[in-house]
Scaffold this motif. Structure first.
Motif, PDB file in Angstrom:
ATOM      1  N   SER A   1      31.326  -8.643  68.275  1.00  0.00           N
ATOM      2  CA  SER A   1      31.755  -8.567  66.884  1.00  0.00           C
ATOM      3  C   SER A   1      32.906  -9.547  66.711  1.00  0.00           C
ATOM      4  O   SER A   1      33.385 -10.143  67.670  1.00  0.00           O
ATOM      5  CB  SER A   1      32.205  -7.141  66.540  1.00  0.00           C
ATOM      6  OG  SER A   1      33.325  -6.773  67.325  1.00  0.00           O
ATOM      7  N   PHE A   2      33.322  -9.715  65.462  1.00  0.00           N
ATOM      8  CA  PHE A   2      34.473 -10.562  65.206  1.00  0.00           C
ATOM      9  C   PHE A   2      35.330  -9.902  64.136  1.00  0.00           C
ATOM     10  O   PHE A   2      34.871  -9.061  63.374  1.00  0.00           O
ATOM     11  CB  PHE A   2      34.076 -11.987  64.805  1.00  0.00           C
ATOM     12  CG  PHE A   2      33.209 -12.075  63.578  1.00  0.00           C
ATOM     13  CD1 PHE A   2      33.769 -12.234  62.318  1.00  0.00           C
ATOM     14  CD2 PHE A   2      31.826 -12.015  63.693  1.00  0.00           C
ATOM     15  CE1 PHE A   2      32.972 -12.318  61.189  1.00  0.00           C
ATOM     16  CE2 PHE A   2      31.017 -12.112  62.572  1.00  0.00           C
ATOM     17  CZ  PHE A   2      31.587 -12.260  61.314  1.00  0.00           C
ATOM     18  N   ASP A   3      36.596 -10.265  64.130  1.00  0.00           N
ATOM     19  CA  ASP A   3      37.548  -9.678  63.199  1.00  0.00           C
ATOM     20  C   ASP A   3      37.366 -10.251  61.797  1.00  0.00           C
ATOM     21  O   ASP A   3      37.129 -11.443  61.623  1.00  0.00           O
ATOM     22  CB  ASP A   3      38.989  -9.958  63.644  1.00  0.00           C
ATOM     23  CG  ASP A   3      39.359  -9.239  64.926  1.00  0.00           C
ATOM     24  OD1 ASP A   3      38.709  -8.227  65.251  1.00  0.00           O
ATOM     25  OD2 ASP A   3      40.302  -9.702  65.610  1.00  0.00           O
ATOM     26  N   VAL A   4      37.488  -9.379  60.818  1.00  0.00           N
ATOM     27  CA  VAL A   4      37.541  -9.775  59.413  1.00  0.00           C
ATOM     28  C   VAL A   4      38.979  -9.508  58.970  1.00  0.00           C
ATOM     29  O   VAL A   4      39.462  -8.377  59.077  1.00  0.00           O
ATOM     30  CB  VAL A   4      36.546  -8.967  58.550  1.00  0.00           C
ATOM     31  CG1 VAL A   4      36.671  -9.352  57.086  1.00  0.00           C
ATOM     32  CG2 VAL A   4      35.127  -9.175  59.054  1.00  0.00           C
TER      33      VAL A   4
ATOM     34  N   VAL B   1      43.783  -7.126  60.503  1.00  0.00           N
ATOM     35  CA  VAL B   1      42.350  -6.967  60.691  1.00  0.00           C
ATOM     36  C   VAL B   1      41.864  -5.847  59.780  1.00  0.00           C
ATOM     37  O   VAL B   1      42.379  -4.733  59.811  1.00  0.00           O
ATOM     38  CB  VAL B   1      42.009  -6.655  62.163  1.00  0.00           C
ATOM     39  CG1 VAL B   1      40.524  -6.343  62.321  1.00  0.00           C
ATOM     40  CG2 VAL B   1      42.412  -7.822  63.046  1.00  0.00           C
ATOM     41  N   LEU B   2      40.887  -6.176  58.964  1.00  0.00           N
ATOM     42  CA  LEU B   2      40.327  -5.231  58.009  1.00  0.00           C
ATOM     43  C   LEU B   2      39.165  -4.451  58.628  1.00  0.00           C
ATOM     44  O   LEU B   2      39.012  -3.253  58.420  1.00  0.00           O
ATOM     45  CB  LEU B   2      39.851  -5.994  56.773  1.00  0.00           C
ATOM     46  CG  LEU B   2      39.167  -5.249  55.668  1.00  0.00           C
ATOM     47  CD1 LEU B   2      40.111  -4.236  55.039  1.00  0.00           C
ATOM     48  CD2 LEU B   2      38.682  -6.224  54.603  1.00  0.00           C
ATOM     49  N   ALA B   3      38.338  -5.159  59.382  1.00  0.00           N
ATOM     50  CA  ALA B   3      37.159  -4.532  59.984  1.00  0.00           C
ATOM     51  C   ALA B   3      36.638  -5.428  61.088  1.00  0.00           C
ATOM     52  O   ALA B   3      37.097  -6.561  61.261  1.00  0.00           O
ATOM     53  CB  ALA B   3      36.079  -4.319  58.923  1.00  0.00           C
TER      54      ALA B   3
ATOM     55  N   THR C   1      38.414  -7.873  47.125  1.00  0.00           N
ATOM     56  CA  THR C   1      39.854  -8.125  47.125  1.00  0.00           C
ATOM     57  C   THR C   1      40.415  -8.116  48.539  1.00  0.00           C
ATOM     58  O   THR C   1      41.148  -9.022  48.940  1.00  0.00           O
ATOM     59  CB  THR C   1      40.583  -7.079  46.257  1.00  0.00           C
ATOM     60  OG1 THR C   1      40.159  -7.241  44.909  1.00  0.00           O
ATOM     61  CG2 THR C   1      42.081  -7.238  46.339  1.00  0.00           C
ATOM     62  N   LEU C   2      40.059  -7.105  49.309  1.00  0.00           N
ATOM     63  CA  LEU C   2      40.608  -6.987  50.655  1.00  0.00           C
ATOM     64  C   LEU C   2      40.095  -8.070  51.597  1.00  0.00           C
ATOM     65  O   LEU C   2      40.835  -8.581  52.426  1.00  0.00           O
ATOM     66  CB  LEU C   2      40.277  -5.609  51.228  1.00  0.00           C
ATOM     67  CG  LEU C   2      40.972  -4.436  50.537  1.00  0.00           C
ATOM     68  CD1 LEU C   2      40.401  -3.118  51.026  1.00  0.00           C
ATOM     69  CD2 LEU C   2      42.477  -4.497  50.756  1.00  0.00           C
ATOM     70  N   GLU C   3      38.840  -8.429  51.471  1.00  0.00           N
ATOM     71  CA  GLU C   3      38.235  -9.379  52.398  1.00  0.00           C
ATOM     72  C   GLU C   3      38.473 -10.836  52.002  1.00  0.00           C
ATOM     73  O   GLU C   3      38.575 -11.703  52.863  1.00  0.00           O
ATOM     74  CB  GLU C   3      36.733  -9.102  52.465  1.00  0.00           C
ATOM     75  CG  GLU C   3      35.978 -10.004  53.415  1.00  0.00           C
ATOM     76  CD  GLU C   3      34.501  -9.753  53.381  1.00  0.00           C
ATOM     77  OE1 GLU C   3      33.987  -9.271  54.384  1.00  0.00           O
ATOM     78  OE2 GLU C   3      33.869 -10.048  52.344  1.00  0.00           O
ATOM     79  N   GLN C   4      38.554 -11.107  50.703  1.00  0.00           N
ATOM     80  CA  GLN C   4      38.639 -12.485  50.250  1.00  0.00           C
ATOM     81  C   GLN C   4      39.919 -12.814  49.493  1.00  0.00           C
ATOM     82  O   GLN C   4      40.136 -13.965  49.123  1.00  0.00           O
ATOM     83  CB  GLN C   4      37.423 -12.811  49.371  1.00  0.00           C
ATOM     84  CG  GLN C   4      36.121 -12.665  50.117  1.00  0.00           C
ATOM     85  CD  GLN C   4      34.916 -12.874  49.222  1.00  0.00           C
ATOM     86  OE1 GLN C   4      35.023 -13.328  48.092  1.00  0.00           O
ATOM     87  NE2 GLN C   4      33.754 -12.538  49.725  1.00  0.00           N
TER      88      GLN C   4
ATOM     89  N   ASP D   1      35.760   2.691  58.170  1.00  0.00           N
ATOM     90  CA  ASP D   1      35.926   3.358  59.455  1.00  0.00           C
ATOM     91  C   ASP D   1      34.586   3.696  60.090  1.00  0.00           C
ATOM     92  O   ASP D   1      34.269   4.848  60.328  1.00  0.00           O
ATOM     93  CB  ASP D   1      36.759   4.635  59.261  1.00  0.00           C
ATOM     94  CG  ASP D   1      37.135   5.257  60.597  1.00  0.00           C
ATOM     95  OD1 ASP D   1      37.284   4.513  61.576  1.00  0.00           O
ATOM     96  OD2 ASP D   1      37.271   6.483  60.641  1.00  0.00           O
ATOM     97  N   SER D   2      33.812   2.676  60.355  1.00  0.00           N
ATOM     98  CA  SER D   2      32.568   2.903  61.074  1.00  0.00           C
ATOM     99  C   SER D   2      32.124   1.597  61.687  1.00  0.00           C
ATOM    100  O   SER D   2      32.492   0.534  61.202  1.00  0.00           O
ATOM    101  CB  SER D   2      31.483   3.442  60.131  1.00  0.00           C
ATOM    102  OG  SER D   2      31.161   2.487  59.161  1.00  0.00           O
ATOM    103  N   PRO D   3      31.346   1.659  62.751  1.00  0.00           N
ATOM    104  CA  PRO D   3      30.852   0.397  63.290  1.00  0.00           C
ATOM    105  C   PRO D   3      29.820  -0.201  62.335  1.00  0.00           C
ATOM    106  O   PRO D   3      29.038   0.526  61.718  1.00  0.00           O
ATOM    107  CB  PRO D   3      30.210   0.808  64.618  1.00  0.00           C
ATOM    108  CG  PRO D   3      29.893   2.253  64.467  1.00  0.00           C
ATOM    109  CD  PRO D   3      30.905   2.803  63.503  1.00  0.00           C
ATOM    110  N   TYR D   4      29.850  -1.501  62.188  1.00  0.00           N
ATOM    111  CA  TYR D   4      28.907  -2.168  61.314  1.00  0.00           C
ATOM    112  C   TYR D   4      27.761  -2.716  62.147  1.00  0.00           C
ATOM    113  O   TYR D   4      27.943  -3.090  63.297  1.00  0.00           O
ATOM    114  CB  TYR D   4      29.596  -3.287  60.526  1.00  0.00           C
ATOM    115  CG  TYR D   4      30.589  -2.725  59.548  1.00  0.00           C
ATOM    116  CD1 TYR D   4      30.155  -2.220  58.343  1.00  0.00           C
ATOM    117  CD2 TYR D   4      31.935  -2.664  59.854  1.00  0.00           C
ATOM    118  CE1 TYR D   4      31.056  -1.677  57.447  1.00  0.00           C
ATOM    119  CE2 TYR D   4      32.837  -2.125  58.963  1.00  0.00           C
ATOM    120  CZ  TYR D   4      32.392  -1.633  57.762  1.00  0.00           C
ATOM    121  OH  TYR D   4      33.277  -1.093  56.887  1.00  0.00           O
TER     122      TYR D   4
END
Length: 186
Positions: free
Chosen positions: A32-35, A43-45, A100-103, A15-18
């Motif tokens: 930015s782009f969705d992960v 969308v995770l981030a 796990t969440l991203e890949q 919960d923060s901008p990267y």
């Protein structure tokens, strides 16, 4: 079996901008782009989308940092690398959850071992010493082989901006566009 529902992202982690990290500073991007979470498609981030100008700045900063890094002796570099491994170890569970969440990697059988192996690999690299090798020695001369750092290595990977690692792997395997470059810059 652990499911992605069991390891839902916490606000504190995602919960923060990267930002990009260039020359030791956090740099915001215009785009930015969705992960995506490959398990559920959500969308995770939002990941920062750097520009070519930001890439140039990052390469220039790396070249500057290289001059200082390559001047350090083995013990000094080992300390920095071990500090880095310590930081990863302190956040090992978060890193495994992110994998796990991203890949889509299973937490216990792939993500946690990958985090552990990354930490171990950094410590092994930190402990390595490449001694000076005597190639030839006579009464008149000595020829020594010294292994010195060459320069900044860069890796460029171009994939559709809406993909992450799992989808990129799929595009690679079916022959879709993926451009990679690995080289030294001096």
């Amino acid at each position: 079996m652990t499911t992605t529902a069991d390891i839902a992202p916490s606000a504190s982690v995602f919960d923060s901008p990267y930002c990009l990290s260039i020359a030791g500073r956090l740099v915001e991007t215009e785009d930015s782009f969705d992960v995506f979470n490959p398990a559920n498609g959500e969308v995770l981030a939002q990941a920062p989308a750097g520009t070519p100008a930001q890439l140039d700045k990052a390469i220039a900063a790396a070249k500057t940092a290289f001059r200082y890094w390559s001047a350090l002796d083995y013990d000094e570099r080992q300390k920095y690398l071990n500090d880095y491994a310590d930081a990863l170890e302190a956040h090992r569970d978060e890193l495994a959850r992110l994998l796990t969440l991203e890949q889509g990697k299973p937490l216990k059988t792939m993500a946690e071992p990958e985090a552990d192996q990354s930490i171990s690999w950094i410590r092994q690299i930190a402990a390595r010493r490449i001694p000076v090798e005597i190639v030839e020695e006579t009464d008149e001369h000595v020829v020594e082989l010294h292994h010195t750092p060459l320069g900044v290595a860069r890796y460029l990977s171009v994939v559709p901006s809406s993909t992450n690692d799992v989808e990129a792997s799929r595009t690679r395997s079916c022959g879709a566009c993926r451009v990679s470059e690995s080289s030294y810059t001096q």
